[in-house]
Design a protein around this motif. Structure first.
Motif, short mmCIF file in Angstrom:
data_model
loop_
_atom_site.label_atom_id
_atom_site.label_comp_id
_atom_site.label_asym_id
_atom_site.label_seq_id
_atom_site.Cartn_x
_atom_site.Cartn_y
_atom_site.Cartn_z
N THR A 33 20.95 -25.77 46.94
CA THR A 33 19.63 -25.16 47.12
C THR A 33 18.85 -25.17 45.81
OG1 THR A 33 20.34 -22.92 46.55
CG2 THR A 33 20.61 -23.60 48.86
N GLN A 34 17.57 -24.92 45.94
CA GLN A 34 16.71 -24.81 44.75
C GLN A 34 17.17 -23.67 43.86
OE1 GLN A 34 12.30 -24.79 45.27
NE2 GLN A 34 12.40 -22.81 44.21
N ALA A 35 17.49 -22.53 44.47
CA ALA A 35 17.90 -21.36 43.69
C ALA A 35 19.20 -21.62 42.94
CB ALA A 35 18.06 -20.15 44.62
N GLN A 36 20.17 -22.23 43.60
CA GLN A 36 21.44 -22.54 42.94
C GLN A 36 21.24 -23.50 41.78
OE1 GLN A 36 23.97 -24.07 46.03
NE2 GLN A 36 24.31 -22.07 46.99
N ALA A 37 20.39 -24.50 41.98
CA ALA A 37 20.15 -25.49 40.95
C ALA A 37 19.49 -24.88 39.72
CB ALA A 37 19.29 -26.62 41.51
N ILE A 38 18.50 -24.03 39.94
CA ILE A 38 17.81 -23.40 38.82
C ILE A 38 18.75 -22.47 38.07
CG2 ILE A 38 15.96 -21.77 38.23
CD1 ILE A 38 14.27 -23.08 40.41
N ALA A 39 19.63 -21.80 38.80
CA ALA A 39 20.62 -20.93 38.15
C ALA A 39 21.57 -21.75 37.29
CB ALA A 39 21.39 -20.13 39.21
N LEU A 40 22.01 -22.90 37.80
CA LEU A 40 22.90 -23.77 37.02
C LEU A 40 22.18 -24.30 35.77
CD1 LEU A 40 24.81 -25.92 39.69
CD2 LEU A 40 25.80 -24.33 38.05
N ALA A 41 20.90 -24.65 35.94
CA ALA A 41 20.12 -25.17 34.82
C ALA A 41 19.97 -24.14 33.71
CB ALA A 41 18.76 -25.63 35.31
N ALA A 42 19.97 -22.87 34.10
CA ALA A 42 19.84 -21.80 33.11
C ALA A 42 21.16 -21.50 32.41
CB ALA A 42 19.30 -20.54 33.78
N ALA A 43 22.26 -21.82 33.09
CA ALA A 43 23.58 -21.43 32.56
C ALA A 43 24.32 -22.56 31.86
CB ALA A 43 24.44 -20.90 33.71
N GLN A 44 23.98 -23.82 32.17
CA GLN A 44 24.74 -24.95 31.62
C GLN A 44 23.81 -26.00 31.03
OE1 GLN A 44 27.84 -26.50 34.26
NE2 GLN A 44 27.68 -24.68 35.55
N ARG A 45 24.40 -26.85 30.20
CA ARG A 45 23.65 -27.97 29.63
C ARG A 45 24.00 -29.24 30.39
NH1 ARG A 45 19.41 -26.82 26.92
NH2 ARG A 45 19.53 -28.88 25.91
N PHE A 46 22.99 -30.06 30.66
CA PHE A 46 23.20 -31.30 31.40
C PHE A 46 22.62 -32.48 30.63
CE2 PHE A 46 23.20 -27.93 34.59
CZ PHE A 46 24.36 -28.21 35.30
#
Length: 228
Positions: A33-46
């Motif tokens: 989901t959009q929410a899950q993706a944004i949360a991952l983007a805030a917590a990890q580096r890609f």
């Protein structure tokens, strides 16, 4: 190891893509989901993101924006639609590429590798044991000695370079060489190409140390230092 954010709400597609990318040596974090993706983007580096445009709780555009604001990573949009307006919007938002479903797995991997190279997030020089490959210049060296290869031999070597820790099946190699040569490559021809590559790399075909045979499966890359 390069880290990819995969944003795809179809579970089967997400699972298959994750397996494909992990097999290519990438680490993968998936969001549905959009929410899950944004949360991952805030917590990890890609290092790169693959984002489906249509998500159950919003749009892939929002994820792209979040990544551009926080990490500036290259984004490739996955879309089931050939809608030109959607593609243009995504590119204008900072995406580096898009690919329309359904797509060939090898094409997606090639697009990812190209995006990482363009953004300077992919290593330009690969070193593994006695082997060094400069993917910018196409220069191949064994223990510091330059090795001239034909275009097809170089393409074959790159398959191993891009998968340094995995076993590569003969079918996979045939697919890769067919794509590169633009013509059908037979099993017998592949055997000849492997033999020629080994010889040029100074690898004894009778007791190879660099291009190793995995009996009944395919091949893998060795370090060239000692028989395994």
């Amino acid at each position: 190891m390069k880290h990819i954010l995969l944003v795809e709400d179809d579970r089967e597609i997400s699972r298959n893509l994750a397996l494909l990318l992990q097999g290519e040596g990438y680490a993968v974090s998936a969001a549905a989901t959009q929410a899950q993706a944004i949360a991952l983007a805030a917590a990890q580096r890609f290092d790169l993101a693959l984002i489906d445009l249509n998500l159950p709780d919003g749009s892939g555009y929002a994820v792209c924006t979040a990544l551009q604001q926080t990490q500036g990573v290259p984004v490739i949009f996955l879309t089931a639609s050939g809608d030109e307006a959607s593609v243009v919007t995504g590119l204008n938002m900072g995406a580096v590429d898009y690919i329309t479903k359904p797509f060939r797995p090898r094409e997606l991997v090639a697009r990812i590798q190209a995006a990482l190279r363009r953004t300077g997030r992919a290593p330009q020089v690969f070193s593994h044991g006695v082997l060094t490959v400069d993917t910018d210049s196409g220069l191949v060296k064994i223990s510091g000695r330059e090795v001239p290869l034909s275009a097809l031999e170089y393409r074959l070597l790159l398959v191993f370079v891009n998968n340094p820790n995995g076993i590569i099946t003969r079918d996979r190699l045939l697919d890769e060489l067919w794509d590169a040569a633009g013509e059908f490559v037979t099993n017998n021809a592949l055997t000849v190409y492997i033999k020629r590559l080994r010889e040029k790399l100074g690898d004894d075909p009778a007791a190879p140390r660099l291009i190793l045979t995995v009996r009944g499966t395919g091949y893998r890359l060795g370090d060239g230092h000692a028989a395994e």
